[in-house]
Structure formats: structure tokens, C-alpha cells
Design an enzyme around this catalytic site. Structure first.
Site, PDB file in Angstrom:
ATOM      1  CG  ASP A   1      -1.641   1.117   1.481  1.00  0.00           C
ATOM      2  OD1 ASP A   1      -3.084   1.681   0.348  1.00  0.00           O
ATOM      3  OD2 ASP A   1      -1.474   1.725   2.611  1.00  0.00           O
TER       4      ASP A   1
ATOM      5  CD  GLU B   1      -2.109   2.953  -3.531  1.00  0.00           C
ATOM      6  OE1 GLU B   1      -3.118   2.935  -3.553  1.00  0.00           O
ATOM      7  OE2 GLU B   1      -1.959   2.260  -2.009  1.00  0.00           O
TER       8      GLU B   1
END
Length: 604
Positions: free
Chosen positions: A266, A303
Site C-alpha cells: 500500500d 501501489e
């Protein structure tokens, strides 16, 4: 250095803890309401590590650590590397036996990225039951669709039973509300039995606020940097060796103990590290070593909103060694074009040429000026294979970070939904679907929490109102703490069997099947061109496929032949086919927002 509890044989368990702030550490076994407690002093192993071996632990044993500081003060805390928190984030840890599960499909190998279609799901909102076991019962639906990888939103322990997962505070612990460690193992095994790989979303850029006791053990956080969600993790300051080991061990924990096939990291743009070897490079090296040792292939997917190709370049060439990188540009380009939204970062998109560039290149911005950011954005990426970009037209962020959590099915008509799906699934990048989009789910996906701290709950409510203040003429954001907000976000599975749901599902299924027949595209091989003053988009995948997208709102196209490249072609799919529309027959012309797809006459 392995951390957490490890079974070392002969009924013995070894507990390893990194706590450089402590003068001494005691392992408290049996800690919990009404349970007897045994205190065992731990030995200092150097560089802040403490080790204790015992015959008095077994699977299910509750335990804590008592930390004594140089000033004589003490605290009792759960294990930062706890594998299970049965009494939530403020309770003791529980010993887990990772050898008890008999793997039925231990020889599974994930597909190549170029052959992969990813399906993102939130375990709690995917089914009414909200468990791994219930999710496993839906795998035949995904197999029928053609999906061969699922990406699970974070399952690490967070406070309460409901959360997106990005407020986790025990990164090694599987939340019991979903089924705990045993439930996750059963789900992974079931996926592998259906030839579906499993990707787990993990958060290494921050931890949640409630139940976050890491600072009591060591310098896990730093004030040198900031993130929008909490204190930045200390990857490059004093004491950072132990912090880096903590997160590297976390990745190994998921990949090795749970047979997870890949990790989605993330917001890597919020992982700050100025040491010569970046933590992501160290992580990719450790995972590569594990892959070589186990004879398995693992994915690391980053990401990032930086459009930085260094993430996926080899470590040997000053890259970070990730296998794939998120490509938000693709989503933004398609969404802005098809919805006409221009707020926030959508101001940088909205032109058909942005969609064409995303199809060809992955990143739209490769260094040119971004009006939203106010500076040049991105870097050129001509050497990056298309499958190393992860693209989508919906995901949890892009839906859930809207005030009302509207899915694309609420924002555009049915034909436009099909057009967007064909843009995604025919482009050469690796596509990701968000749960329910394949049948046109129109329940929202909202931001939800279940914090235990009332003051924190109110702070989150106030933050959501401030974030969407300029939208509140249309009402207030749904209460993130309300159970109704979570219930509203759960998939409405009966819609999948409705007439429109079945038609859209058939379209997605046909597109995925056609995609599987195409060869992987090399960098620079895909061409996308705007024709007829931008009203018609033509996509060419080498010499294997030509697709036309009618971007007009009202005008059909009667003649596509003048725009065909040389060679013999046949219509492979048409969005006006009765299978996908319920009409009596296909339209002769390419309808507004219609898609027509050609492949070579001679089967490959």
C-alpha cells in the site's frame, strides 16, 4: 532475525522480541482474564533483541511481555509480531500453530503476469457472512468469469469487527472476525484448488492509531517525514535496522506460512527511506531469496501515485525490483472521459487521447506538467513490459474515497459500463476488477470503521466532513462508525442473476476469454489512435486484435472498414450482440459507446 513465537520442536516454543527501549523483558504466559500467569525472564540477544524458550506454551496460549525501562517503570504489552488477537487490539496475544494445516494444493504455481486477471475483494463486504469460508463459496463464480487471481484488502488486526483494514496495528495477526489464521489458510488452499492465485494487501507506510503500542518497544516511527494517515515508519533513522527487519519478516510470514502468492504494498510513495539500499529493494531481495529456497514464484506489487518506473526496474540496475506497479493514470483517464468529472486529480484527464496514451504506454504522465500537482509528473517508461502495470476502472480507493461511495454503475449507463470494461480488458496491462463490477453492482462501497475509542470515532467523523465540505450541499458523508454504513457496502449477490447482471457478466466473461487468446504485448507494440476528430478510438494489439470504441454520445458509426488495418479480419465480439444486450439482433452500426472487436480470420 525471526520474530514472534516459533515452534522449535520437542514441545518447546521460542519467543523473539525486538525491544531496544527495555532494560529487561519478561514473557507472561497465560495472561488473560481469570487465567493463571507464568513469568519467564527473557535473555538479551544483542541489538535490542530478546529471546525466551519455554515448554509452557502451546497453541491457544495467551501471552504478553512485561517491559522494564531504565528508569524502573514497566508496561505490559501484546507481541508486536502477534499472530492472533482474540481479545482485540488491547488484549493479549495468542500462540498459533502454523503446522496444523494440511495443504491440499501445495504445488500450485501462480500464472504469469501477462496471463493474469485480478479480482479485488474486501472479505467482510464480499458476502453477507463476511468470512473467508463464505468467500471461498463464491470461487466458482470467479472461475466462470475467468479470474485467476484475487487480491484481498488488508486482514491484519484492526480495532473492532469492521474496517477497510488500513488501520491495522498488528501486521502479523489475521483478524478473527474473518476467520483468523485457519480461515485464511482454508481460503488460500481453496483458491489454489481452483487455480486462483492470492494477493494480500499489506500496509508498510503507517499503522493505525488505536492499539498501536509499537513505540513502547522501539523507534518504529519518525518525525522526519509525514504521511496523511499517521506517523511515518522509521526506515532510515537510528534503530531502523530492527524496524526494517520487522517488515521484511512480515512479508515472509504471509508468503511462507500462509502460501500467499503475492503482496500488494500500500502507498509505497509514503515509504520514506534515504539509506543506500531502499527498504523496498531489501524486501524484494528477501522475497527473491525465499522464492529460490522454496522453488515458488511470488509477486510484489507496489501501489504508488508517483508514476515512477524505478519501482519495477531490476535491483541490479538501480531499480527496486518490484514485479508490478499500480497505474492510476489508466483509471483516471477512463473515468474522467466517461463521466465528465473534473474535480481534484481528474482535472489532469478527460481527453480521449489520455485513454489512448494509457492503453499504449500505461502511464499518461511521464514527465509532462500536471495542472493538479503544479509540476512535472512521472518519468518515461519505454522499457517496461505492459503487464507490469496494474490497471483498473474501479477499485476500493477510487470508489470508497468518494463521499457517497458510488460505483461506476451509478454514474454511467449500461453501454458505457461495457465500453469501460472493454477499454480495461483489451489493453495489454494487467487488469484488476473490483468486486461486483462484473455484474454491475450498484450498492456503494463506503468508508467504514468500528473503532473502540469514542474520541477517535468522532475525530474520524469530523475528518470526513472536512474532506467533503465542498460536496455537502448534497448531504453529509455516511457515518463511518455506523453498522448500517458497512451493511450498505456489502455486495447484493441477487443482482448478479438479474437480466442486466447476467448480460454484463457475459460481456466481461467474453472479454476475458478473448484476452486469454492474445499473445503478451511487448513494450511499444500496442497502438491506440483517435479517428474522426476523436469520436472513434482504435486499439491495435500488434497483428492479433483491432478494437473500435465509439466515444460519441449520440452518433453511430456506419463504416469501420476504411479504418481497418490491412489483412483478413473477422468480428470476434460486438457489444450490441444479443448476449450482452437482450436485443433481438445485433445492431449493424457501431452504436454510441459501442465496442466492436476484430481478430484475424485464420485462428491462431
Amino acid at each position: 532475525m525471526q520474530i514472534g513465537p516459533i515452534h522449535i520442536g520437542d514441545g518447546k516454543w521460542r519467543f523473539t522480541l525486538w525491544a531496544p527501549r527495555a532494560r529487561s523483558v519478561d514473557l507472561l504466559l497465560g495472561a488473560g482474564p481469570g487465567a493463571p500467569e507464568r513469568s519467564l525472564p527473557m535473555e538479551c540477544a544483542g541489538r535490542g533483541y530478546w529471546i525466551g524458550d519455554t515448554e509452557h506454551a502451546h497453541p491457544g496460549t495467551r501471552y504478553r511481555f512485561r517491559l522494564t525501562y531504565p528508569d524502573g517503570s514497566t508496561v505490559e504489552r501484546a507481541d508486536p509480531a502477534s499472530h492472533l488477537q482474540l481479545e482485540d487490539v488491547h488484549g493479549p496475544s495468542t500462540v498459533v500453530d502454523h503446522d496444523a494445516h494440511t495443504w491440499r494444493h501445495d504445488q500450485f504455481a501462480p500464472p504469469l503476469l501477462a496471463e493474469t486477471v485480478i479480482y479485488e475483494l474486501h472479505t467482510g463486504a464480499f458476502t453477507e457472512e463476511g468470512t473467508f469460508d463464505a468467500a471461498a463459496e463464491k470461487l466458482n463464480h470467479l472461475v466462470d468469469l475467468g479470474v485467476n487471481a484475487v487480491e484481498i484488502m488488508p486482514v491484519a488486526q484492526f480495532p473492532g469487527p469492521r474496517n477497510w483494514g488500513y488501520d491495522g496495528v498488528y501486521p502479523f495477526a489475521v483478524h478473527p472476525a474473518y476467520g483468523g489464521p485457519d480461515g485464511l489458510r482454508r481460503f488460500v488452499d481453496a483458491c489454489h484448488g481452483k487455480h486462483i492465485a492470492v494477493i494480500l494487501d499489506v500496509v508498510y507506510n503507517h499503522l493505525g492509531p488505536e492499539g498501536n503500542y509499537l513505540r513502547d518497544f522501539g523507534p518504529y516511527f519518525t518525525n522526519a517525514y509525514t504521511t496523511p494517515w499517521g506517523e511515518a515508519v522509521n526506515f532510515d533513522g537510528p534503530g531502523s535496522d530492527g524496524v526494517r527487519n520487522y517488515f521484511v519478516q512480515n512479508a515472509i510470514h504471509w508468503l511462507d506460512r500462509y502460501r500467499i502468492d503475492g503482496l500488494r504494498l500500500d502507498a509505497t510513495h509514503a515509504i520514506f527511506d534515504y539509506r543506500p539500499t531502499h527498504i523496498l529493494g531489501e524486501l524484494s531481495k528477501a522475497v527473491a531469496d525465499l522464492a529460490a529456497h522454496r522453488g515458488r514464484r511470488f509477486w510484489l506489487m507496489a501501489e504508488s501515485d508517483l508514476n515512477d518506473p524505478r519501482l519495477v526496474r531490476p535491483r541490479e540496475g538501480s531499480g527496486l525490483g518490484m514485479d508490478a506497479v499500480w497505474c492510476d493514470d489508466f483509471h483516471h483517464a477512463v473515468h474522467a472521459l466517461l463521466t465528465d468529472e473534473r474535480d481534484g486529480y481528474y482535472m489532469d484527464y478527460g481527453r480521449a487521447k489520455d485513454v489512448a496514451r494509457a492503453m499504449e504506454n500505461g502511464f499518461v504522465y511521464t514527465g509532462q506538467y500536471s495542472p493538479f500537482r503544479g509540476h512535472g509528473h512521472g518519468a518515461p517508461c519505454p522499457d517496461i513490459a505492459p503487464e507490469r502495470f496494474i490497471t483498473c476502472i474501479q477499485n476500493h480507493d477510487q470508489v470508497g474515497n468518494r463521499m457517497l461511495g458510488e460505483r461506476l454503475a451509478r454514474l454511467v449507463d449500461f453501454e458505457t459500463l461495457k465500453c469501460a470494461a472493454a477499454m480495461l480488458l483489451l489493453a495489454p496491462q494487467t487488469p484488476l476488477l473490483f468486486m461486483g463490477e462484473e455484474y454491475g453492482e450498484d450498492n456503494p462501497f463506503l468508508y467504514f470503521i468500528s473503532h473502540l475509542d469514542g474520541d477517535l470515532v468522532q475525530a474520524v467523523r469530523n475528518g470526513r466532513k472536512e474532506e467533503f465540505a465542498h460536496f455537502m450541499a448534497h448531504g453529509e458523508p455516511p457515518d463511518p462508525q455506523s453498522e448500517a454504513t458497512f451493511a450498505d457496502s456489502t455486495l447484493n449477490w441477487p443482482k448478479a442473476t438479474s437480466k442486466r447482471g447476467q448480460e454484463l457478466f457475459a460481456w466481461y466473461k467474453a472479454l476475458i476469454a478473448l484476452r486469454r487468446e492474445l499473445p503478451a504485448a511487448a513494450p511499444g507494440e500496442t497502438r491506440a489512435a483517435l479517428l474522426d476528430r476523436g469520436g472513434l478510438l482504435r486499439l491495435e494489439r500488434g497483428s492479433a486484435l483491432v478494437a473500435f470504441y465509439n466515444l460519441n454520445d449520440n452518433e453511430p458509426y456506419q463504416e469501420l472498414e476504411p479504418h481497418m488495418p490491412p489483412g483478413g479480419w473477422r468480428i470476434a465480439l460486438d457489444s450490441s450482440d444479443p448476449r450482452f444486450t437482450g436485443a433481438a439482433e445485433a445492431a449493424p452500426d457501431l452504436q454510441p459507446k459501442g465496442v466492436r472487436i476484430y481478430t484475424k480470420d485464420t485462428p491462431r
